[in-house]
Design an enzyme around this catalytic site. Structure first.
Site, PDB file in Angstrom:
ATOM      1  N   ASP A 137       0.268  -5.920  -5.384  1.00 42.94           N
ATOM      2  CA  ASP A 137       0.779  -4.884  -5.181  1.00 42.94           C
ATOM      3  C   ASP A 137      -0.682  -3.781  -4.829  1.00 42.94           C
ATOM      4  OD1 ASP A 137       2.278  -2.342  -5.128  1.00 42.94           O
ATOM      5  OD2 ASP A 137       1.639  -1.918  -7.320  1.00 42.94           O
ATOM      6  N   ASP A 145      -0.991   0.080  -4.979  1.00 44.75           N
ATOM      7  CA  ASP A 145      -1.327   1.396  -5.905  1.00 44.75           C
ATOM      8  C   ASP A 145      -1.316   0.686  -7.238  1.00 44.75           C
ATOM      9  OD1 ASP A 145      -1.381   3.602  -3.812  1.00 44.75           O
ATOM     10  OD2 ASP A 145       0.191   2.539  -3.101  1.00 44.75           O
TER      11      ASP A 145
END
Ligand code: THU
Length: 383
Positions: free
Chosen positions: A8, A10
């Site tokens: 992922d 952020d």
């Protein structure tokens, strides 16, 4: 064994959440709606549209989504530079380079729009070409916790779930990784270890540096599985961060003097048996005290230990207790009753310290599991 790492973005490769929240706050302020960080929190990790619109929609505030998106795109990169949010220590850069050198296939799987994913990647000092594939919110139709984004990456890379390690920081993200059949490492940027464990994370660590332990692909996998560099610890039914880096953990001597002091406040008109307790939070090192509080209806009496424990939970939420002092005027000093031991078992580890002290000064020290070797833990919560 995982030979592919799906990141992922952020909260994992970059700490940009504060920047996104600030752009959101600024935009809605310009439209006359005052929002704060806590308004955005429930919507983090669920895709850019949901994140940006959720807080305003929850308040029934209508606005032009196109205009909001334009504003976001215009201001995000500048603010990111200003806050220098990325990882100034180059953690993402070093981790990605190291994993590549060991032969891992790598992908970014972010629900953010493509332009933002590219801005973020470059901000960490990496290039999109450092990954075998980059998948953004523009490439998928179902947001996390749906597994689509990770399944898409697996398909593009010709891998199956069991070949892949998903690295996530949010509840929705961990669930998406698990829904896609991958192993999942939860990093503690956004959520507590217990929240990540409850969402299904197989491994939990403070950040992605745990992936740099090992000189071969096999070693990285083994070290992760053994929990090396993984600073969660099981307390009862809960995974709680055990902070070994506290500069100074409050001392047992201080705990004894606080337990003695709080004992004076005990409300014990029936038994005249006053008890004081002081416990220490494993995560923060903070101390919490409690005394016994009796009641005309004897069964409504609360013991000192549970009073201290509930005080701690009310202050910190899920808590790990790494030490407990019980102070009474008993000889030998009194241990916690079975009810308190059972309540404590939810939040203690087998080796949590229990120190019993009498007013005369006698001390006895135990590991928690010496006092309660077989606590009841709800079947679904047993690890
Ligand atoms: N008590 C405690 O506070 N802790 C214990 O573990 C044992 C008992 C209190 C409850 C009650 O107010 C009094 O001692 C006598 O039972």
């Amino acid at each position: 064994m995982a030979d592919t790492v799906l990141f992922d973005m952020d909260g994992v490769l970059i700490d940009s959440e504060d920047v996104s929240v600030q752009v959101g706050i600024d935009y809605f302020r310009s439209k006359g709606l005052s929002l704060s960080r806590s308004d955005f929190e429930p919507f983090l990790g669920a895709g850019e549209r949901v994140f940006f619109c959720g807080p305003a929609e929850a308040r029934g505030f209508s606005f032009d989504l196109e205009e909001a998106s334009r504003y976001f795109r215009l201001h995000y990169a500048g603010l990111l530079e200003k806050y220098s949010a990325g990882r100034p220590d180059g953690l993402a850069l070093r981790t990605v380079r190291k994993l590549r050198s060991l032969g891992f296939r790598l992908a970014v799987c972010s629900s953010a729009p493509r332009w933002k994913v590219l801005v973020n990647i470059r901000h960490t000092g990496l290039q999109p070409e450092d990954f075998d594939t980059v998948i953004s919110g523009d490439d998928i139709s179902a947001n996390k916790p749906d597994g689509q984004i990770y399944l898409t990456a697996m398909q593009r890379l010709g891998r199956k779930g069991s070949d892949c390690l998903v690295v996530e920081d949010s509840i929705n993200g961990v669930k998406a990784g698990k829904n896609a059949g991958a192993l999942c490492l939860g990093v503690m940027t956004t959520c507590s270890p217990s929240e990540l464990a409850a969402a299904g994370a197989d491994f939990i660590a403070s950040d992605i540096s745990v992936l740099m332990r090992g000189e071969t692909m096999k070693e990285v996998n083994e070290n992760l599985a053994q929990g090396l560099g993984d600073d969660r610890k099981l307390y009862g039914a809960n995974y709680v961060l055990k902070n070994e880096n506290l500069i100074e953990r409050n001392s047992i001597e201080l705990m004894i003097s606080l337990a003695a002091q709080v004992r004076e406040k005990a409300y014990a008109p029936y038994s005249h048996f006053k008890v004081g307790a002081c416990l220490r939070s494993a995560a923060t090192g903070r101390l919490y005290t409690g005394c016994n509080v009796e009641n005309s209806s004897y069964g409504a009496t609360l013991c000192a230990e549970r009073n201290a424990l509930f005080h701690a939970v009310a202050s910190e939420g899920i808590i790990g207790v790494d030490a407990l002092v019980v102070y009474s005027d008993d000889d030998p000093p009194a241990p916690p009753c079975a009810l308190c031991l059972q309540a404590l078992a939810e939040f203690t580890a087998a080796d949590s310290l229990v120190i019993l002290v009498s007013k005369k000064g006698e001390r006895r020290q135990y590991r928690f599991d010496q006092l309660l070797p077989n606590p009841f833990i709800f079947p679904s919560e047993r690890k």
